[in-house]
Write a protein that holds these residues in place. Sequence first.
Motif, PDB file in Angstrom:
ATOM      1  N   GLY A 174      42.708  -5.426 -20.971  1.00  0.00           N
ATOM      2  CA  GLY A 174      42.224  -4.186 -20.443  1.00  0.00           C
ATOM      3  C   GLY A 174      42.521  -4.190 -18.875  1.00  0.00           C
ATOM      4  O   GLY A 174      43.325  -4.044 -18.433  1.00  0.00           O
ATOM      5  N   GLU A 175      41.313  -3.815 -18.101  1.00  0.00           N
ATOM      6  CA  GLU A 175      41.379  -3.815 -16.713  1.00  0.00           C
ATOM      7  C   GLU A 175      41.245  -4.640 -15.900  1.00  0.00           C
ATOM      8  O   GLU A 175      41.495  -4.819 -14.572  1.00  0.00           O
ATOM      9  CB  GLU A 175      40.278  -2.518 -16.364  1.00  0.00           C
ATOM     10  N   ASP A 176      40.989  -5.786 -16.504  1.00  0.00           N
ATOM     11  CA  ASP A 176      40.495  -7.038 -15.949  1.00  0.00           C
ATOM     12  C   ASP A 176      41.579  -8.121 -15.982  1.00  0.00           C
ATOM     13  O   ASP A 176      42.189  -8.322 -17.122  1.00  0.00           O
ATOM     14  CB  ASP A 176      39.299  -8.040 -16.497  1.00  0.00           C
ATOM     15  N   LYS A 177      41.660  -9.035 -14.984  1.00  0.00           N
ATOM     16  CA  LYS A 177      42.787 -10.093 -14.859  1.00  0.00           C
ATOM     17  C   LYS A 177      42.112 -11.228 -15.976  1.00  0.00           C
ATOM     18  O   LYS A 177      41.008 -11.545 -16.193  1.00  0.00           O
ATOM     19  CB  LYS A 177      42.711 -10.654 -13.418  1.00  0.00           C
ATOM     20  N   MET A 178      42.994 -11.886 -16.962  1.00  0.00           N
ATOM     21  CA  MET A 178      42.677 -12.500 -17.819  1.00  0.00           C
ATOM     22  C   MET A 178      42.361 -13.881 -17.063  1.00  0.00           C
ATOM     23  O   MET A 178      43.274 -14.495 -16.172  1.00  0.00           O
ATOM     24  CB  MET A 178      43.860 -12.957 -18.963  1.00  0.00           C
ATOM     25  N   SER A 179      41.235 -14.690 -17.219  1.00  0.00           N
ATOM     26  CA  SER A 179      41.040 -15.767 -16.400  1.00  0.00           C
ATOM     27  C   SER A 179      39.864 -16.570 -17.321  1.00  0.00           C
ATOM     28  O   SER A 179      39.148 -16.015 -18.112  1.00  0.00           O
ATOM     29  CB  SER A 179      40.642 -15.527 -15.102  1.00  0.00           C
ATOM     30  N   LYS A 180      40.169 -17.805 -17.089  1.00  0.00           N
ATOM     31  CA  LYS A 180      39.000 -18.653 -17.767  1.00  0.00           C
ATOM     32  C   LYS A 180      37.446 -18.444 -17.134  1.00  0.00           C
ATOM     33  O   LYS A 180      36.811 -18.540 -17.885  1.00  0.00           O
ATOM     34  CB  LYS A 180      39.276 -20.066 -17.424  1.00  0.00           C
ATOM     35  N   SER A 181      37.558 -18.165 -15.786  1.00  0.00           N
ATOM     36  CA  SER A 181      36.080 -17.874 -15.268  1.00  0.00           C
ATOM     37  C   SER A 181      35.388 -16.765 -15.821  1.00  0.00           C
ATOM     38  O   SER A 181      34.312 -16.749 -16.176  1.00  0.00           O
ATOM     39  CB  SER A 181      36.274 -17.784 -14.066  1.00  0.00           C
ATOM     40  N   LEU A 182      36.202 -15.592 -16.287  1.00  0.00           N
ATOM     41  CA  LEU A 182      35.700 -14.527 -16.761  1.00  0.00           C
ATOM     42  C   LEU A 182      35.426 -14.545 -18.305  1.00  0.00           C
ATOM     43  O   LEU A 182      34.891 -13.765 -18.890  1.00  0.00           O
ATOM     44  CB  LEU A 182      36.633 -13.393 -16.671  1.00  0.00           C
ATOM     45  N   GLY A 183      36.031 -15.815 -19.028  1.00  0.00           N
ATOM     46  CA  GLY A 183      35.968 -15.742 -20.445  1.00  0.00           C
ATOM     47  C   GLY A 183      36.821 -14.895 -21.294  1.00  0.00           C
ATOM     48  O   GLY A 183      36.322 -14.692 -22.430  1.00  0.00           O
ATOM     49  N   ASN A 184      37.590 -14.230 -20.567  1.00  0.00           N
ATOM     50  CA  ASN A 184      38.392 -13.311 -21.428  1.00  0.00           C
ATOM     51  C   ASN A 184      39.889 -13.707 -21.788  1.00  0.00           C
ATOM     52  O   ASN A 184      40.791 -13.024 -21.753  1.00  0.00           O
ATOM     53  CB  ASN A 184      38.595 -11.909 -20.613  1.00  0.00           C
ATOM     54  N   MET A 185      39.939 -15.063 -21.992  1.00  0.00           N
ATOM     55  CA  MET A 185      41.301 -15.482 -22.344  1.00  0.00           C
ATOM     56  C   MET A 185      41.636 -15.294 -23.814  1.00  0.00           C
ATOM     57  O   MET A 185      41.083 -15.214 -24.599  1.00  0.00           O
ATOM     58  CB  MET A 185      41.027 -17.080 -22.358  1.00  0.00           C
ATOM     59  N   VAL A 186      42.852 -15.141 -24.096  1.00  0.00           N
ATOM     60  CA  VAL A 186      43.632 -14.967 -25.349  1.00  0.00           C
ATOM     61  C   VAL A 186      44.849 -15.873 -25.236  1.00  0.00           C
ATOM     62  O   VAL A 186      45.536 -15.471 -24.381  1.00  0.00           O
ATOM     63  CB  VAL A 186      44.081 -13.565 -25.710  1.00  0.00           C
ATOM     64  N   THR A 187      44.601 -17.003 -25.798  1.00  0.00           N
ATOM     65  CA  THR A 187      45.904 -18.012 -25.738  1.00  0.00           C
ATOM     66  C   THR A 187      47.146 -17.542 -26.381  1.00  0.00           C
ATOM     67  O   THR A 187      46.815 -16.652 -27.530  1.00  0.00           O
ATOM     68  CB  THR A 187      45.315 -19.301 -26.127  1.00  0.00           C
ATOM     69  N   ILE A 188      48.151 -18.224 -26.159  1.00  0.00           N
ATOM     70  CA  ILE A 188      49.545 -18.050 -27.043  1.00  0.00           C
ATOM     71  C   ILE A 188      49.211 -18.063 -28.545  1.00  0.00           C
ATOM     72  O   ILE A 188      49.531 -17.849 -29.568  1.00  0.00           O
ATOM     73  CB  ILE A 188      50.669 -18.822 -26.456  1.00  0.00           C
ATOM     74  N   GLY A 189      48.414 -19.274 -28.431  1.00  0.00           N
ATOM     75  CA  GLY A 189      48.032 -20.059 -30.024  1.00  0.00           C
ATOM     76  C   GLY A 189      47.261 -18.903 -30.860  1.00  0.00           C
ATOM     77  O   GLY A 189      47.598 -18.723 -31.942  1.00  0.00           O
ATOM     78  N   GLN A 190      46.416 -18.191 -30.033  1.00  0.00           N
ATOM     79  CA  GLN A 190      45.291 -17.428 -30.699  1.00  0.00           C
ATOM     80  C   GLN A 190      46.345 -15.964 -31.066  1.00  0.00           C
ATOM     81  O   GLN A 190      46.169 -15.580 -32.087  1.00  0.00           O
ATOM     82  CB  GLN A 190      44.321 -17.014 -29.877  1.00  0.00           C
ATOM     83  N   ALA A 191      47.061 -15.687 -30.197  1.00  0.00           N
ATOM     84  CA  ALA A 191      47.886 -14.366 -30.471  1.00  0.00           C
ATOM     85  C   ALA A 191      48.860 -14.742 -31.514  1.00  0.00           C
ATOM     86  O   ALA A 191      49.107 -13.747 -32.492  1.00  0.00           O
ATOM     87  CB  ALA A 191      48.625 -14.126 -29.202  1.00  0.00           C
ATOM     88  N   LEU A 192      49.304 -16.096 -31.675  1.00  0.00           N
ATOM     89  CA  LEU A 192      50.348 -16.492 -32.636  1.00  0.00           C
ATOM     90  C   LEU A 192      49.749 -16.581 -34.100  1.00  0.00           C
ATOM     91  O   LEU A 192      50.358 -16.163 -35.137  1.00  0.00           O
ATOM     92  CB  LEU A 192      51.163 -17.617 -32.517  1.00  0.00           C
ATOM     93  N   GLU A 193      48.444 -16.488 -34.121  1.00  0.00           N
ATOM     94  CA  GLU A 193      47.676 -16.567 -35.354  1.00  0.00           C
ATOM     95  C   GLU A 193      47.627 -15.119 -36.224  1.00  0.00           C
ATOM     96  O   GLU A 193      47.545 -15.132 -37.405  1.00  0.00           O
ATOM     97  CB  GLU A 193      46.424 -16.988 -35.191  1.00  0.00           C
ATOM     98  N   THR A 194      47.669 -14.125 -35.338  1.00  0.00           N
ATOM     99  CA  THR A 194      47.545 -12.778 -35.742  1.00  0.00           C
ATOM    100  C   THR A 194      48.879 -11.755 -35.515  1.00  0.00           C
ATOM    101  O   THR A 194      48.663 -10.914 -36.211  1.00  0.00           O
ATOM    102  CB  THR A 194      46.265 -12.136 -35.226  1.00  0.00           C
ATOM    103  N   HIS A 195      49.553 -12.302 -34.969  1.00  0.00           N
ATOM    104  CA  HIS A 195      51.081 -11.699 -34.720  1.00  0.00           C
ATOM    105  C   HIS A 195      52.154 -12.377 -34.746  1.00  0.00           C
ATOM    106  O   HIS A 195      52.196 -13.495 -34.408  1.00  0.00           O
ATOM    107  CB  HIS A 195      50.945 -10.930 -33.190  1.00  0.00           C
ATOM    108  N   SER A 196      53.217 -11.649 -35.242  1.00  0.00           N
ATOM    109  CA  SER A 196      54.490 -12.638 -35.310  1.00  0.00           C
ATOM    110  C   SER A 196      55.177 -12.994 -33.913  1.00  0.00           C
ATOM    111  O   SER A 196      54.874 -12.207 -33.052  1.00  0.00           O
ATOM    112  CB  SER A 196      55.466 -11.752 -35.956  1.00  0.00           C
TER     113      SER A 196
END
Length: 209
Positions: A174-196
């Motif tokens: 969205g408008e925020d930088k992805m970071s652990k501190s903000l808790g808005n992480m989407v890992t590669i592993g998570q992305a690969l679970e739902t997308h090719s």
Amino acid sequence: ESNIVTYLSQMDDLNVLRADEYPRATAEIDKIVEMIAGLVDKGYSYVSGGDVYFRVRSDEDYGKLSHRDIDKLLSGARVSVNEEKEDPLDFALWKSQKPGEPAWESPWGLGRPGWHIECSAMALAYLGETIDIHGGGQDLVFPHHENELAQSESFTGKVPFASHWVHNGLVRLGEDKMSKSLGNMVTIGQALETHSCDALRLFFLSSHY
């Protein structure tokens, strides 16, 4: 080791070709010590209390990568103020051992490398004194890459250290930088679970680096 295994597995899943070398700083201590000793011999660095620091003001064009004026850099902003230093802007090449820290032998006693010198030593060992392309995130331009550039060119006497610097933008959700501190992480592993893999590659490559 577990992070490395996960990383390589996910890069394989994304059809990213393996690199020829995966150097580790812990396996390059001899090269790191050689480089630091060379910088001390040339007067670019000095020993203080078991630590070794790079004299930032000894490099006449320090700041050329990040376009920062050395006289306008605030002491204590992104650099630690330390009484062991000749100048607050000087950065550590070698740090003496503190309780509980890993350490290696060196001419300055037991200690460990600073962050910046590790990258310079590995680049020189595997790629040579001048490299074609140096990449990294925009958040590494200063101080990491600025320091890496200064110490590398000071040690070798060769300019440029890198012919092209390519700094990629930070990943956003969205408008925020992805970071652990903000808790808005989407890992590669998570992305690969739902997308090719192909869909993810197309998505990443569809925006400017």
